[in-house]
Design a protein around this motif. Structure first.
Motif, PDB file in Angstrom:
ATOM      1  N   GLY A 101      63.125  37.393  37.289  1.00  0.00           N
ATOM      2  CA  GLY A 101      61.691  37.261  37.067  1.00  0.00           C
ATOM      3  C   GLY A 101      60.949  36.843  38.315  1.00  0.00           C
ATOM      4  N   ARG A 102      61.548  35.965  39.138  1.00  0.00           N
ATOM      5  CA  ARG A 102      60.903  35.559  40.389  1.00  0.00           C
ATOM      6  C   ARG A 102      60.764  36.744  41.343  1.00  0.00           C
ATOM      7  N   ALA A 103      61.799  37.597  41.384  1.00  0.00           N
ATOM      8  CA  ALA A 103      61.730  38.764  42.258  1.00  0.00           C
ATOM      9  C   ALA A 103      60.594  39.695  41.851  1.00  0.00           C
ATOM     10  N   GLU A 104      60.445  39.950  40.547  1.00  0.00           N
ATOM     11  CA  GLU A 104      59.367  40.832  40.083  1.00  0.00           C
ATOM     12  C   GLU A 104      57.996  40.189  40.314  1.00  0.00           C
ATOM     13  N   MET A 105      57.902  38.892  40.062  1.00  0.00           N
ATOM     14  CA  MET A 105      56.625  38.212  40.283  1.00  0.00           C
ATOM     15  C   MET A 105      56.252  38.186  41.769  1.00  0.00           C
ATOM     16  N   ARG A 106      57.272  38.112  42.633  1.00  0.00           N
ATOM     17  CA  ARG A 106      56.986  38.129  44.073  1.00  0.00           C
ATOM     18  C   ARG A 106      56.387  39.483  44.485  1.00  0.00           C
ATOM     19  N   LYS A 107      56.949  40.596  43.959  1.00  0.00           N
ATOM     20  CA  LYS A 107      56.368  41.910  44.227  1.00  0.00           C
ATOM     21  C   LYS A 107      54.929  41.973  43.722  1.00  0.00           C
ATOM     22  N   PHE A 108      54.741  41.476  42.508  1.00  0.00           N
ATOM     23  CA  PHE A 108      53.414  41.477  41.911  1.00  0.00           C
ATOM     24  C   PHE A 108      52.436  40.693  42.785  1.00  0.00           C
ATOM     25  N   ALA A 109      52.877  39.506  43.247  1.00  0.00           N
ATOM     26  CA  ALA A 109      51.998  38.651  44.060  1.00  0.00           C
ATOM     27  C   ALA A 109      51.660  39.314  45.390  1.00  0.00           C
ATOM     28  N   GLU A 110      52.641  39.963  46.019  1.00  0.00           N
ATOM     29  CA  GLU A 110      52.361  40.619  47.305  1.00  0.00           C
ATOM     30  C   GLU A 110      51.306  41.707  47.145  1.00  0.00           C
ATOM     31  N   THR A 111      51.408  42.504  46.073  1.00  0.00           N
ATOM     32  CA  THR A 111      50.409  43.545  45.827  1.00  0.00           C
ATOM     33  C   THR A 111      49.047  42.926  45.536  1.00  0.00           C
ATOM     34  N   LEU A 112      49.019  41.863  44.727  1.00  0.00           N
ATOM     35  CA  LEU A 112      47.758  41.206  44.377  1.00  0.00           C
ATOM     36  C   LEU A 112      47.087  40.620  45.614  1.00  0.00           C
ATOM     37  N   ILE A 113      47.874  39.986  46.487  1.00  0.00           N
ATOM     38  CA  ILE A 113      47.295  39.385  47.701  1.00  0.00           C
ATOM     39  C   ILE A 113      46.732  40.475  48.612  1.00  0.00           C
ATOM     40  N   ALA A 114      47.465  41.581  48.739  1.00  0.00           N
ATOM     41  CA  ALA A 114      46.985  42.676  49.594  1.00  0.00           C
ATOM     42  C   ALA A 114      45.669  43.245  49.068  1.00  0.00           C
ATOM     43  N   ILE A 115      45.549  43.433  47.749  1.00  0.00           N
ATOM     44  CA  ILE A 115      44.316  43.986  47.178  1.00  0.00           C
ATOM     45  C   ILE A 115      43.188  42.964  47.231  1.00  0.00           C
ATOM     46  N   SER A 116      43.508  41.663  47.004  1.00  0.00           N
ATOM     47  CA  SER A 116      42.454  40.641  46.965  1.00  0.00           C
ATOM     48  C   SER A 116      41.736  40.515  48.310  1.00  0.00           C
ATOM     49  N   GLN A 117      42.421  40.849  49.405  1.00  0.00           N
ATOM     50  CA  GLN A 117      41.781  40.769  50.714  1.00  0.00           C
ATOM     51  C   GLN A 117      40.731  41.857  50.907  1.00  0.00           C
ATOM     52  N   GLU A 118      40.821  42.921  50.093  1.00  0.00           N
ATOM     53  CA  GLU A 118      39.848  44.001  50.187  1.00  0.00           C
ATOM     54  C   GLU A 118      38.666  43.811  49.238  1.00  0.00           C
ATOM     55  N   ILE A 119      38.815  42.927  48.254  1.00  0.00           N
ATOM     56  CA  ILE A 119      37.733  42.710  47.290  1.00  0.00           C
ATOM     57  C   ILE A 119      36.672  41.820  47.927  1.00  0.00           C
ATOM     58  N   PRO A 120      35.401  42.186  47.867  1.00  0.00           N
ATOM     59  CA  PRO A 120      34.328  41.350  48.455  1.00  0.00           C
ATOM     60  C   PRO A 120      34.296  39.965  47.807  1.00  0.00           C
ATOM     61  N   GLN A 121      33.881  38.989  48.584  1.00  0.00           N
ATOM     62  CA  GLN A 121      33.846  37.622  48.099  1.00  0.00           C
ATOM     63  C   GLN A 121      32.867  37.418  46.952  1.00  0.00           C
TER      64      GLN A 121
END
Length: 364
Positions: free
Chosen positions: A261-281
């Motif tokens: 579960g930690r491995a899957e959540m880590r993938k999920f978090a990496e994708t979320l962090i990458a997308i969140s940097q593109e979302i306007p504040q």
């Protein structure tokens, strides 16, 4: 002797003692011997008789002593009989006391056994209380953490409300000025009305644009996550949310993330962090993590209900996401227990589908 006397005479005149003289002398000597023996016998007999009298006197004295001793012995025997009677009475009383003490001992043993049982019950109750105290401490810690997060969210919400109130006040002031302007001139009023309508349209267009923009990011978010997590059949996309099977993340009855579960959540978090940097504040997005269980009740030292288990699992996922870099102000944890099933059937397949973690990207 007679012969010798005869030889002395030779052939002369026979002047020897007659033979009876010798017999008489012999008889006399015998008589004298017998008298001597008789005298001696009388003497010894007198001595013996005097000794017998003395012995009889001594015997009489001994008999008298024996009589006295016998009398004393009788008295002693009577005293012994009295003592025996007293001892018998004492023994009877001692037996009664012994029976009483035996009964008291049995009662004491029963009371001791009851006390031991009570002590065992109290020990077991103390252990249960200690386990409950540990459970309450853990639940308090979880609740305190959740409360801290809720306070942070509430503080931000209050700040937003205050900002909205300031905006409303500013708008009210603007409306007041507009009303004054409208009262001053109907023409200006019509122009201002036109301007207000136009502003509303532009505002609606702007809001729609922001919603479409967030929807675009949400679509991109879902698209990227589909690519990252497409190899896992335990992860499904249903509508606007990702659904993770609980078996992928947690052991049965546990709220601790496993290695897989930690491995899957880590993938999920990496994708979320990458997308969140593109979302306007200015887009106040938030990822909501929802915990769900099946309808079978749970009750153990750590979780007293499915609601607590689902909330603890959602919080566990949120904490892990924070630990790998997802901002805490962009996360929210919610527990629904068994009250939001996606499969109402009553079988193991429905239970497996209903045990899940859902993640949804939304606005505040």
């Amino acid at each position: 002797m007679i012969g010798s006397r005869r030889r002395i005479g030779g052939g002369g005149q026979d002047n020897s003692w007659p033979g009876f003289v010798d017999a008489l002398s012999t008889l006399l000597m015998v008589i004298i011997f017998l008298l001597s023996m008789f005298v001696l016998a009388q003497f010894f007999l007198g001595q013996a008789l005097s000794g017998r009298d003395q012995a009889l006197a001594e015997l009489r004295g001994q008999v008298a002593q024996l009589g006295n001793l016998l009398k004393m012995e009788k008295q002693s025997n009577q005293a012994l009989r009295d003592s025996m009677a007293e001892l018998s009475a004492s023994l009877t009383a001692a037996n009664k006391d012994r029976d009483t003490l035996s009964a008291d001992l049995e009662a004491t043993k029963s009371a001791l056994a009851a006390s031991d049982a009570r002590l065992a019950e109290m020990t077991a109750a103390r252990e249960r209380f200690e386990a409950d105290a540990t459970d309450l401490a853990e639940r308090f810690k979880l609740a305190d953490d959740a409360l801290s997060e809720e306070r942070i969210i509430s503080k931000r919400a209050q700040e937003q409300v205050a900002q909205l109130q300031r905006n409303i006040t500013a708008l009210q002031e603007q409306l007041g000025r507009l009303e004054a302007a409208l009262q001053a001139s109907e023409e200006r009023d019509r122009r201002n009305q036109a301007v207000i309508v136009d502003m509303g349209r532009r505002l609606n267009r702007a809001l729609a644009s922001k919603v479409e923009e967030l929807a675009g990011y949400r679509s991109e978010f879902f698209g990227r996550l589909k690519e990252v997590l497409s190899t896992r059949p335990e992860i499904r996309v249903e509508g606007d949310r990702f659904v993770f099977a609980s078996e992928l993340l947690f052991a049965s009855g546990s709220a601790d993330l496993g290695p897989e579960g930690r491995a899957e959540m880590r993938k999920f978090a990496e994708t979320l962090i990458a997308i969140s940097q593109e979302i306007p504040q200015e887009l106040n997005w938030i990822l909501r993590v929802d915990g769900h269980t099946d309808k079978r009740p749970i009750s153990n030292a750590q979780f007293r209900s499915n609601w607590e288990l689902s909330a603890a699992r959602a919080i566990s996922v949120v904490r892990f996401l924070i630990s790998v870099g997802v901002p805490a102000d962009r996360l929210a944890a919610t527990g629904f227990g068994e009250h939001q099933p996606i499969d109402p059937a009553d079988n193991v397949f429905a239970y497996s589908r209903n045990r899940r973690i859902e993640m949804r990207l939304t606005q505040r």
